[in-house]
Write an enzyme that holds these catalytic residues in place. Structure first.
Site, short mmCIF file in Angstrom:
data_model
loop_
_atom_site.label_atom_id
_atom_site.label_comp_id
_atom_site.label_asym_id
_atom_site.label_seq_id
_atom_site.Cartn_x
_atom_site.Cartn_y
_atom_site.Cartn_z
N SER A 135 0.86 -1.18 0.00
CA SER A 135 0.00 0.00 0.00
C SER A 135 0.89 1.23 0.00
O SER A 135 2.09 1.14 0.31
CB SER A 135 -0.84 -0.01 1.28
N TYR A 148 -1.41 -0.96 10.29
CA TYR A 148 -1.52 -1.13 8.83
C TYR A 148 -0.21 -0.76 8.16
O TYR A 148 0.35 -1.53 7.38
CB TYR A 148 -2.68 -0.26 8.33
N LYS A 152 2.41 -3.16 6.12
CA LYS A 152 2.60 -2.94 4.68
C LYS A 152 4.08 -2.65 4.36
O LYS A 152 4.56 -2.99 3.28
CB LYS A 152 1.68 -1.83 4.18
N1 NAD Z 1 -8.86 -0.38 -0.97
C1 NAD Z 1 -7.81 0.40 -0.90
O1 NAD Z 1 -7.92 1.65 -0.98
C2 NAD Z 1 -6.42 -0.18 -0.74
C3 NAD Z 1 -5.30 0.67 -0.87
C4 NAD Z 1 -4.02 0.12 -0.74
C5 NAD Z 1 -3.87 -1.23 -0.50
N2 NAD Z 1 -4.96 -2.03 -0.37
C6 NAD Z 1 -4.72 -3.46 -0.10
O2 NAD Z 1 -5.30 -4.25 -1.14
C7 NAD Z 1 -5.77 -5.50 -0.58
C8 NAD Z 1 -7.24 -5.67 -0.91
O3 NAD Z 1 -7.93 -4.55 -0.41
P1 NAD Z 1 -9.52 -4.35 -0.60
O4 NAD Z 1 -9.79 -2.94 -0.29
O5 NAD Z 1 -9.94 -4.93 -1.87
O6 NAD Z 1 -10.02 -5.27 0.61
P2 NAD Z 1 -11.52 -5.52 1.14
O7 NAD Z 1 -11.62 -4.94 2.50
O8 NAD Z 1 -12.50 -5.13 0.10
O9 NAD Z 1 -11.50 -7.11 1.34
C9 NAD Z 1 -11.17 -7.98 0.30
C10 NAD Z 1 -11.52 -9.39 0.72
O10 NAD Z 1 -10.78 -9.80 1.86
C11 NAD Z 1 -11.55 -10.80 2.51
N3 NAD Z 1 -11.02 -11.07 3.86
C12 NAD Z 1 -11.07 -10.27 4.95
N4 NAD Z 1 -10.50 -10.91 6.00
C13 NAD Z 1 -10.06 -12.11 5.55
C14 NAD Z 1 -9.42 -13.22 6.17
N5 NAD Z 1 -9.09 -13.21 7.48
N6 NAD Z 1 -9.14 -14.31 5.42
C15 NAD Z 1 -9.49 -14.35 4.11
N7 NAD Z 1 -10.12 -13.35 3.48
C16 NAD Z 1 -10.40 -12.24 4.19
C17 NAD Z 1 -12.94 -10.18 2.50
O11 NAD Z 1 -13.94 -11.17 2.72
C18 NAD Z 1 -13.00 -9.58 1.09
O12 NAD Z 1 -13.61 -10.47 0.16
C19 NAD Z 1 -5.45 -5.43 0.91
O13 NAD Z 1 -4.22 -6.06 1.17
C20 NAD Z 1 -5.36 -3.94 1.18
O14 NAD Z 1 -4.58 -3.64 2.31
C21 NAD Z 1 -6.22 -1.54 -0.49
#
Ligand code: NAD
Length: 253
Positions: A135, A148, A152
């Site tokens: 991230s 977080y 990361k």
């Molecule tokens: N959304 C953003 O703005 C953003 C920005 C930077 C990085 N990220 C990273 O990208 C990745 C995906 O983010 P997102 O926003 O799509 O996530 P999200 O919160 O939409 O979740 C994605 C999926 O993770 C699953 N999940 C949650 N806990 C879990 C567990 N213990 N075991 C298995 N599955 C689990 C949920 O059921 C969901 O289907 C993450 O690593 C996040 O840190 C996201």
């Protein structure tokens, strides 16, 4: 032969876009997630995708999931460690240690446990690839989001080490570092901030882009396209890198 791809936490959000993009590119995709109904709905849209419920915080779940997934795919070429939770928003001294440990358990320990079990299978591939989802919080400090940000950044060290250890086996490891991504998760963050500050959600949304050169949120399909590119032959000389996709953020906010 089509690429055999395992995506963690791929039932919704960015992971789902990654699953879709690899499937559209002709890959065989296996997806795990903690959310069984979300996996069912994914399979309705993409019937060829194989799935298993798995809680990435549980080592036994991961052991079963990786064995099942590799068997279903008939081997493994690409591992996308997408699973990661946002964790608490609070100053460090106010963070409940249980909340801290939960973030470390999923974001770092979970990624380690999936990866260590996937490596023997990736070594059998002609072109193994590991993609870790970091991230912008893995590039800057992030006030009130210490667990977080810490995890990361941890994934960057993990990625660079994987790259060094596995290069001789033809396995590449890279990290993708998204900024603020369009979707339900960021919307919830904006709503929370609006409630605290008394601003409208739209005002919070505009403010959130003050620290980036290009004033829009990241399209999750672009992150998926980057993952497909990194895993492709075009990415064959890229390893050990952190790839920001964040509209040029100068600060995590
Ligand atoms: N959304 C953003 O703005 C953003 C920005 C930077 C990085 N990220 C990273 O990208 C990745 C995906 O983010 P997102 O926003 O799509 O996530 P999200 O919160 O939409 O979740 C994605 C999926 O993770 C699953 N999940 C949650 N806990 C879990 C567990 N213990 N075991 C298995 N599955 C689990 C949920 O059921 C969901 O289907 C993450 O690593 C996040 O840190 C996201």
């Amino acid at each position: 032969m089509s690429q055999r791809v395992l995506v963690t936490a791929g039932a919704s959000g960015i992971g789902r876009e990654i699953v879709q993009a690899f499937a559209a590119n002709g890959a065989k995709v296996f997806v795990c997630d903690i959310d069984a109904p979300a996996l069912d709905s994914l399979v309705k849209d993409l019937p060829d995708v194989m799935t298993k419920v798995c809680d990435i915080s549980k080592r036994e779940d991961i052991e079963q999931m990786v064995a099942f997934g590799v068997d279903a795919l008939g081997g493994l070429d690409v591992l996308v460690n997408n699973a990661g939770i946002a964790g608490p928003t609070a100053p460090i001294e106010e963070i409940d240690p249980n909340d801290w440990e939960k973030v470390v358990q999923i974001n770092l320990n979970g990624t380690f446990n999936v990866t260590r079990l996937a490596i023997p299978h990736l070594k059998k591939s002609n072109a193994g690839v590991i993609i870790n989802m970091s991230s912008v919080a893995g590039r800057f400090g992030y006030a009130s989001r210490s667990p977080y940000s810490t995890t990361k950044w941890g994934l960057i060290g993990f990625t660079k080490t994987l790259s060094i250890e596995l290069g001789e086996y033809g396995i590449r490891a890279n990290a993708i570092l998204p900024g603020a991504v369009e979707g339900a998760r960021i919307q919830k963050v904006f709503e929370g901030r609006a409630q605290l500050s008394g601003q409208t959600v739209e005002e919070v949304r505009q403010d959130s882009m003050a620290n980036q050169s290009i004033k829009r949120l990241v399209d999750p399909r672009d992150i998926a396209a980057l993952a497909v590119f990194l895993a492709s032959d075009y990415g064959k000389s890229i390893s050990g890198q952190m790839l920001p996709i964040d509209n040029d953020m100068q600060k995590a906010s």
